[in-house]
Motif scaffolding. Structure first.
Motif, PDB file in Angstrom:
ATOM      1  N   UNK B 476       0.106  22.633 -23.903  1.00 61.34           N
ATOM      2  CA  UNK B 476       0.671  21.277 -23.952  1.00 61.34           C
ATOM      3  C   UNK B 476       0.672  20.748 -25.381  1.00 61.34           C
ATOM      4  N   UNK B 477      -0.261  21.237 -26.209  1.00 61.19           N
ATOM      5  CA  UNK B 477      -0.345  20.745 -27.582  1.00 61.19           C
ATOM      6  C   UNK B 477       0.549  21.533 -28.520  1.00 61.19           C
ATOM      7  N   UNK B 478       1.244  22.524 -27.984  1.00 62.83           N
ATOM      8  CA  UNK B 478       2.187  23.251 -28.818  1.00 62.83           C
ATOM      9  C   UNK B 478       1.591  24.411 -29.568  1.00 62.83           C
ATOM     10  N   UNK B 479       0.321  24.725 -29.316  1.00 64.20           N
ATOM     11  CA  UNK B 479      -0.261  25.892 -29.995  1.00 64.20           C
ATOM     12  C   UNK B 479       0.017  27.119 -29.138  1.00 64.20           C
ATOM     13  N   UNK B 480       1.279  27.468 -29.090  1.00 64.39           N
ATOM     14  CA  UNK B 480       1.737  28.477 -28.145  1.00 64.39           C
ATOM     15  C   UNK B 480       1.187  29.857 -28.463  1.00 64.39           C
ATOM     16  N   UNK B 481       0.979  30.110 -29.744  1.00 63.81           N
ATOM     17  CA  UNK B 481       0.528  31.460 -30.104  1.00 63.81           C
ATOM     18  C   UNK B 481      -0.854  31.746 -29.526  1.00 63.81           C
ATOM     19  N   UNK B 482      -1.751  30.797 -29.695  1.00 67.16           N
ATOM     20  CA  UNK B 482      -3.101  31.003 -29.154  1.00 67.16           C
ATOM     21  C   UNK B 482      -3.057  30.982 -27.629  1.00 67.16           C
ATOM     22  N   UNK B 483      -2.201  30.122 -27.073  1.00 64.28           N
ATOM     23  CA  UNK B 483      -2.063  30.125 -25.613  1.00 64.28           C
ATOM     24  C   UNK B 483      -1.628  31.501 -25.129  1.00 64.28           C
ATOM     25  N   UNK B 484      -0.651  32.058 -25.813  1.00 69.61           N
ATOM     26  CA  UNK B 484      -0.123  33.349 -25.366  1.00 69.61           C
ATOM     27  C   UNK B 484      -1.208  34.419 -25.398  1.00 69.61           C
ATOM     28  N   UNK B 485      -2.015  34.400 -26.452  1.00 71.22           N
ATOM     29  CA  UNK B 485      -3.105  35.378 -26.536  1.00 71.22           C
ATOM     30  C   UNK B 485      -4.064  35.201 -25.369  1.00 71.22           C
ATOM     31  N   UNK B 486      -4.358  33.947 -25.064  1.00 68.64           N
ATOM     32  CA  UNK B 486      -5.263  33.636 -23.963  1.00 68.64           C
ATOM     33  C   UNK B 486      -4.671  34.109 -22.648  1.00 68.64           C
ATOM     34  N   UNK B 487      -3.396  33.818 -22.450  1.00 71.37           N
ATOM     35  CA  UNK B 487      -2.740  34.172 -21.187  1.00 71.37           C
ATOM     36  C   UNK B 487      -2.714  35.684 -21.018  1.00 71.37           C
TER      37      UNK B 487
END
Lengths: 441, 695
Positions: B476-487
């Protein structure tokens, strides 16, 4: 080398008949593959086909009744492995030239005003240099830095290596790395200590890369191992759960960074005069990638410096009203510290955001943190749990703050704090008293 | 051809040319956006277009929307009459009379009646705007120009038509009763006079109609053309999220100019009717923040128009499609008004989805704001400084607080919990989430869940220290790169254990695992604990021993309600446990008011305006509850803070639905005492009082 090596055999667990004490099926419980059944006597039956060689049952057995079995072929492979491991160990012995000698401390400064971490490191460097029987030197890069050299001498540096050049007036990574690496290669110190500040972290990493040596960041302890004269660099690892001692065995220099306020600042002795060694700066300007366009002052309305305070007295919702923060200020003053607060105290208007400790405020690690009327929501705990000593005062015995406090006082802050203030007043100013005594109260 | 007809034909051609030029320009602008497939499920799209576009289902959810419905249908009916009018202007002998006396009569009757209806509706709209204007409706000239034009059209129609009846040029009764009535007003005037005014009103009508045609695509009434397509191309997810990104060199990350939206995103800008319902429901707007979802969309539209001007001649129907260099030419979208959305606005959004759930034409506000956050975080590294810790901790420790990953399963101490081991399987995986594992208050929810799952005898386990944050806040905060790694890391763990069903007690984990991870190939079933417990209670698999006392107010979490349409389950549970339906707050369901923690706002300071959680807590307290029931750890934190602010924490308790259920179960007393001190807030529901917190 390219020969296809057989996999290192893991063996199969076998039961040594008669040794079982029928402890209660610990081996069975430990087995991750359900490979152990128990007889009616409580002795194990191990299904070799299911065994993956994890040794969990061996470790679980209190009677030593299970061991790993290897076929003769496997034993031969194992023997081969252990020979290789031995020769690896021989390779691992330090092959470092004894030319590298001396302890260097990088003196960080901004336009001639030194960062206090540099002096703290000189104090620590003194101990290391004495333990090794070598000289302690300072490394100063900049422009018109003579004064600093003498200051460094006063703090214990015997020699000061200086590179003074207008090109080094302001910190620029490539210029400083160039000068620093050149000096280190030329004079070969065995240890280089750098402050873990913004500038220091940047410089240390870049220099270590150029020098092909190791760097241990944010050390909390430095010592010389007497047997092999190596620098033991201690730092928290795995989320602070263990303290790791890190050695740089095969490369020189051994480089460490240390955060400010971790080491003691030595006494300044004016009579000490260092030997100055000047080196020219010989990198042409066009080799330096960075240009300083403008120096902007830090935009900050910050009035309190929580991050570097040694003592923080914090108040939360349990202080009941803003005017009660007066006693926290008094206590903080007596301890030579500052007042912080929790988010809910800020919400209530009792403190300002610049004093807020926690996830969305400041992360602090003072020597002493006194939490008054703070229940300790995780948002707050993450901001202060790395403090050296934590004292919590709360009337709720179940408050989570007590899970991180070394000393927990279940009681009324309005009784405890005035009593503490009274006692401290009797004992005189803070400077006369070692901190441990405060923590013990 | 008479000069009058020639003149009219000329005007008509000019007006149509202007209209088409503008329309083609707008269409070319839409094509600047990236491609997105919104042509699937055409049957459903068609149906939704009828329901929301023509029947205006969402418009009339607001009672005054009926006026709009009347205007809309009046206009649809008048289309026929106006077509006849335009054709007659050029070919005076033309008329729909060839359809037969009866059919033509019906058309004329409808024209007459709907014209009157429209006049009434316009009057109502003007009166509302002048005397009873709701704060969320902006007072601007645009609306009055259009209302004036419409009124002008209708009055001119009646005046002209009544004149014709009076002059016996048109047979009146019984098909045009209202015009016939008006015709009587001409009685007593000389024929010349009536002739003159009848013709004059014909020209006024013509002028107004053509002016309307030209003015339309430049005003907010562009929505007349775009709103129905926008309903057709709506997203079928209740609150549309963001798309998965491709991390490759040379890509643009996030949105900083309008051409980086998809074509549907741009159609949204053109569809806004400025009705203000997003603003009226937005927690940020309602508590005095700078953010106003309507202004964001309006700014996007202004920016689109300005960028169209900059692109100039290059933007035409011959060169439809994306222009690679458009990003350099278009006006920057992230920046200062009037053509930019400021960073303060971008970060104020709680992504609660109230704007989107209440938008009558299905504009998607949140993906736009998150797109801009992505740009700020990933291309500019600009974000509120509080987020620095969150991002760093998430990156390094896989949880927002930076707790050691090896401590994640510490909450299990003293509880009967199975941690899944290599090679094992469990029917249900309980995804505990970061708050449930680490926040001492939320751990009480976890402990309750443990008790419930065991009491129901389910085959369940947790992932222990292997579990990572779901990445909700990051996305939601736009830190998609770290989100993607997490996912990707979490998906790997789920795959390794062959996970089929996941239980969460956190709506954020729930939504992320269920809907966001679908973009990463997730096929497992995700169950929120309210769904699970509701089923268990209905199947009588949980032995409820005691009833809940007191008034319980219920709060709908955004990510459970609006995002996933789970409203009934928590209510069913509470009804079952307490023997009566929970007390409802003023704003509930689709209009529920956010607690203020969503969209990563949990990790930011709220310095402007009133605190969102205070607003919501005060609303809850107006219900005079003894318990506020929540189903989300974030809402829990926010309400507890809110109650402390209000000084009401002693009288009112905030409880998760799971805690309420666990307390009501048989034989629970022993369970609670065994919990170690660090998680001792579990003791709060221990009736024996042994571990009771001193208040």
């Amino acid at each position: 080398m390219e020969r296809k090596r057989p996999k290192k055999p893991r063996g199969v667990a076998i039961y040594l008949e008669g040794r079982c004490t029928a402890c209660g099926a610990r081996c069975q419980a430990a087995c991750p593959t359900d490979g152990i059944d128990m007889t009616d006597n409580g002795e194990p039956i191990i299904y070799a086909a299911k065994c993956i060689g994890c040794k969990k049952c061996v470790k679980a057995c209190p009677a030593g009744a299970i061991e790993m079995y290897f076929t003769p072929d496997e034993q031969a492979i194992l023997a081969e492995y252990s020979r290789e491991e031995k020769s690896d160990e021989l390779d691992a012995t330090p092959s470092v030239s004894p030319d590298w000698s001396g302890v260097w401390v990088y003196i960080e400064h901004r336009e001639g005003i030194a960062h206090s971490v540099s002096w703290e490191l000189l104090g620590e460097g003194r101990k290391l240099a004495d333990a090794l029987g070598v000289e302690l030197c300072a490394l100063i890069l900049g422009d018109a830095i003579d004064v600093l050299a003498f200051e460094a001498g006063g703090y214990g540096a015997e020699k000061v290596y200086l590179v003074s050049d207008p090109a080094l007036k302001y910190y620029r990574t490539s210029a400083y790395v160039h000068a620093g690496v050149h000096l280190i290669r030329k004079y070969k110190p065995e240890i280089v200590l750098i402050g873990a500040t913004g500038q220091g972290r940047d410089l240390a990493g870049a220099m270590a890369t150029d020098l092909h040596t190791g760097l241990t960041a944010d050390c909390t302890g430095l010592a010389i191992s007497p047997s092999d004269r190596l620098l033991e660099q201690t730092r928290p690892a795995f989320g602070g759960n263990i303290m790791a001692a890190i050695l740089t065995e095969r490369a020189r220099p051994q480089m460490s960074t240390v955060r400010p306020h971790v080491m003691q600042r030595p006494v300044f002795e004016e009579w000490r005069k260092p030997i100055l060694i000047w080196e020219p700066f010989n990198a042409p300007e066009n080799m330096i990638a960075e240009r300083i366009l403008e120096i902007l002052p830090i935009q900050s309305d910050q009035t309190v410096d929580l991050a570097s305070a040694n003592v923080i007295v914090s108040g939360g919702r349990g202080m009941m009203a803003g005017e009660h923060f007066g006693m926290l200020h008094e206590l903080a003053q007596l301890l030579g510290g500052v007042v912080g607060c929790s988010r809910s105290a800020v919400d209530a208007g009792w403190g300002t955001h610049d004093r807020q400790v926690g996830q969305t405020g400041k992360t602090v690690s003072p020597k002493l943190y006194i939490a008054c009327g703070i229940s300790g929501a995780i948002q707050h705990l993450v901001g202060m749990q790395n403090s050296d000593h934590i004292i919590a005062i709360n009337k709720d015995p179940n408050a989570p703050i007590f899970s991180v406090a070394q000393l927990g006082l279940v009681g009324d802050v309005f009784e405890i704090i005035p009593a503490l203030i009274e006692r401290l007043r009797q004992e005189g100013p803070y400077e006369d008293r070692p901190l441990a005594a405060v923590g013990a109260e | 051809m008479t000069p009058g007809r020639l003149l009219f034909t000329l005007f008509l051609i000019i007006a149509v040319v202007f209209f088409l030029r503008r329309a083609s320009k707008l269409f070319a602008a839409l094509c600047l956006g990236r491609w997105e497939n919104r042509f699937d499920q055409l049957k459903r799209r068609f149906r939704d277009m009828l329901v929301y576009g023509f029947a205006q289902k969402r418009v009339i959810q607001n009672p005054f929307g009926v006026v709009h419905l009347a205007l809309f249908w009046g206009f649809i009916l008048l289309l026929l009459a106006n077509t006849e009018f335009l054709l007659q202007g050029m070919f005076p002998l033309f008329s729909f009379a060839f359809l037969g006396e009866r059919a033509y009569g019906v058309i004329r009757w409808l024209t007459d009646v709907s014209s009157a209806l429209v006049i009434v509706a316009v009057a109502a709209a003007v009166i509302r705007r002048v005397f009873f204007r709701p704060t969320y409706i902006k007072a601007n000239a645009d609306a009055f120009i259009i209302l004036g034009l419409i009124a002008c059209l209708m009055i001119a129609y009646f005046a002209n038509h009544a004149g014709e009846i009076y002059l016996h040029e048109s047979h009146a009764n019984p098909w045009t009763p209202i015009s016939a009535e008006i015709a009587r007003l001409y009685a007593g005037f000389p024929a010349d006079f009536v002739r003159f005014w009848t013709d004059a009103f014909w020209w006024i009508h013509a002028a107004a109609l053509l002016a309307f045609l030209v003015y339309l695509p430049y005003s907010k009434h562009l929505h007349v053309l775009t709103a129905i397509p926008n309903c057709f191309f709506r997203s079928f997810t209740p609150v549309q999220g963001v798309e998965r990104m491709v991390f490759e060199e040379g890509r643009e990350f996030g949105v900083s100019t309008i051409n980086q939206f998809t074509w549907k995103g741009l159609l949204d800008f053109l569809s806004c009717t400025e009705c203000g319902r997003c603003q009226a429901n937005c927690p940020a707007s309602q508590t005095g923040k700078l953010l106003n979802p309507r202004e964001v969309i309006h700014t996007g539209k202004e920016n689109l128009f300005a960028s169209m001007t900059l692109l100039g001649k290059r933007l035409n129907l011959d060169s439809l499609g994306a222009m690679p260099d458009a990003s350099n030419i278009c006006e920057p979208l992230v920046g200062e008004p009037p053509l930019g959305v400021s960073e303060e606005e971008i970060w104020a959004c709680t992504t609660c989805g109230a704007c989107m759930s209440n938008c009558p034409v299905f504009i998607e506000h949140i993906p736009k704001l998150i797109g801009m956050r992505r740009h700020l975080v990933m291309e500019q590294a600009r974000f509120p400084e509080e987020l620095y810790l969150l991002f760093e901790n998430s990156e390094q420790r896989h949880n927002p607080w930076g707790v050691a990953p090896s401590d994640r399963a510490k909450w299990t101490n003293g509880l009967d919990v199975r941690v899944l081991q290599e090679g094992e399987h469990a029917e249900y995986i309980y995804f505990v989430g970061c708050a449930g594992a680490m926040d001492s208050r939320a751990r009480a929810i976890t402990a309750s869940m443990t008790y419930i799952l065991n009491a129901a005898g389910l085959d369940w386990a947790i992932l222990g220290n292997e579990e990572r944050c779901c990445g909700d806040a990051l996305r939601r905060l736009g830190n998609e790169y770290v989100f993607e790694r997490m996912a990707i890391a979490n998906m790997g763990i789920f795959e390794r254990y062959g996970v089929e069903k996941i239980i969460t007690h956190c709506p954020h984990c729930f939504h992320t695992l269920k809907n966001d991870y679908a973009q990463y190939g997730a096929e497992f079933e995700v169950i929120h604990h309210t769904q699970l417990i509701a089923n268990l209670v209905e199947e009588k698999r949980l032995p409820v021993a005691q009833r809940l006392n007191g008034r319980t107010a219920i709060h709908d979490s955004c990510y459970l309600g609006r995002y996933n349409q789970i409203y009934a389950e928590p209510r069913r549970i509470l009804t079952e446990i307490s023997g009566g339906a929970p007390v409802e707050m003023e704003r509930r369901g689709e209009r529920s008011f956010c607690c203020g923690a969503g969209g990563g706002r949990m990790w930011m300071e709220e310095l402007e305006g009133k605190r969102i959680h205070s607003e919501r807590t005060q609303e809850a307290l107006r219900c005079n509850p003894s318990t506020i029931a929540v189903s989300c750890p974030y809402c829990m934190t926010m309400f507890e803070d809110g109650l402390k602010d209000e000084g009401a924490q002693d009288g009112v308790k905030v409880r998760d639905v799971a805690e309420i259920v666990a307390e009501a179960l048989e034989g629970n007393k022993t369970e609670a005492v065994e919990v170690e001190p660090a998680t001792a807030s579990v003791g709060a529901y221990n009736q024996s009082g042994k571990a009771q917190a001193t208040a």
